[in-house]
Design an enzyme around this catalytic site. Structure first.
Site, PDB file in Angstrom:
ATOM      1  CG  ASP A 127     -19.012  20.046   9.249  1.00 61.03           C
ATOM      2  OD1 ASP A 127     -17.782  20.093   9.364  1.00 61.03           O
ATOM      3  OD2 ASP A 127     -19.773  19.741  10.179  1.00 61.03           O
ATOM      4  CG  ASP A 145     -14.819  16.645  10.507  1.00 61.39           C
ATOM      5  OD1 ASP A 145     -14.398  17.058  11.610  1.00 61.39           O
ATOM      6  OD2 ASP A 145     -15.861  17.060   9.975  1.00 61.39           O
TER       7      ASP A 145
END
Length: 183
Positions: A127, A145
């Site tokens: 991330d 995401d």
């Protein structure tokens, strides 16, 4: 024969959407893995958009990262693989679904594959994006995401449009019934 070819082309188009979502996610993660050290912060838009590399062993916002390895693998890898395979089968076998719904499912599948690939290949999901909108701040996330959230948004829009069309049809039917009863 023409219908089968058209159906095949449509499915190929949907697979291209999946591949583009997956490709953008993986290319962005490769760049981040090569160029950022963990927890390094790079400001892109002053205090509002920051790149920060973290490795997430859990799900959304690290949920499940403290689970035993076997349970975490089962819940965060095996189960999602089955769900994504079902999603591909679903869009292939239900050819009459609204286009917006099919595209939304493809975004979900592409994002899901991107994160599952990370779990399998790297043991965690990379991330790297963080946004601060003053009124609220996001957790650290990635393009997979984003694909998942866009897919959810497209499915919600599809459902809202279908509900609106159903209400309009019911109102039209009711009006027609009333007109027929008066004549």
């Amino acid at each position: 024969m023409m219908i089968k070819n058209r159906s095949s082309l449509k499915f190929i188009f949907l697979l291209v959407i999946v591949a583009l979502n997956l490709g953008c996610d993986q290319v962005s993660k490769i760049i981040v893995r090569k160029n950022l050290v963990p927890y390094e912060q790079i400001t892109v838009i002053k205090d509002h958009f920051i790149l920060t590399k973290v490795e997430n062993t859990g799900a959304f916002l690290s949920a499940g990262s403290n689970l035993p390895d076997f349970i975490r693998t089962l819940i965060l890898t095996v189960l999602p693989v089955l769900v994504l395979a079902y999603g591909l089968w679903f869009i292939y076998s239900h050819k009459q679904l609204p286009a917006l719904m099919q595209i939304g499912i493809c975004f979900l599948i592409g994002g899901g594959i991107g994160n599952i690939y990370d779990r399998i290949a790297h043991g965690s999901v990379t991330d790297f994006m963080h946004m601060d909108f003053i009124l609220f701040r996001t957790g650290i996330f990635n393009l997979a995401d984003v694909s998942i959230m866009v897919g959810i948004a497209l499915l919600l829009i599809n459902n809202l449009m279908a509900a609106k069309a159903k209400k309009e049809l019911e109102a039209s039917d009711e009006e027609l019934t009333t007109d027929q009863a008066q004549h």
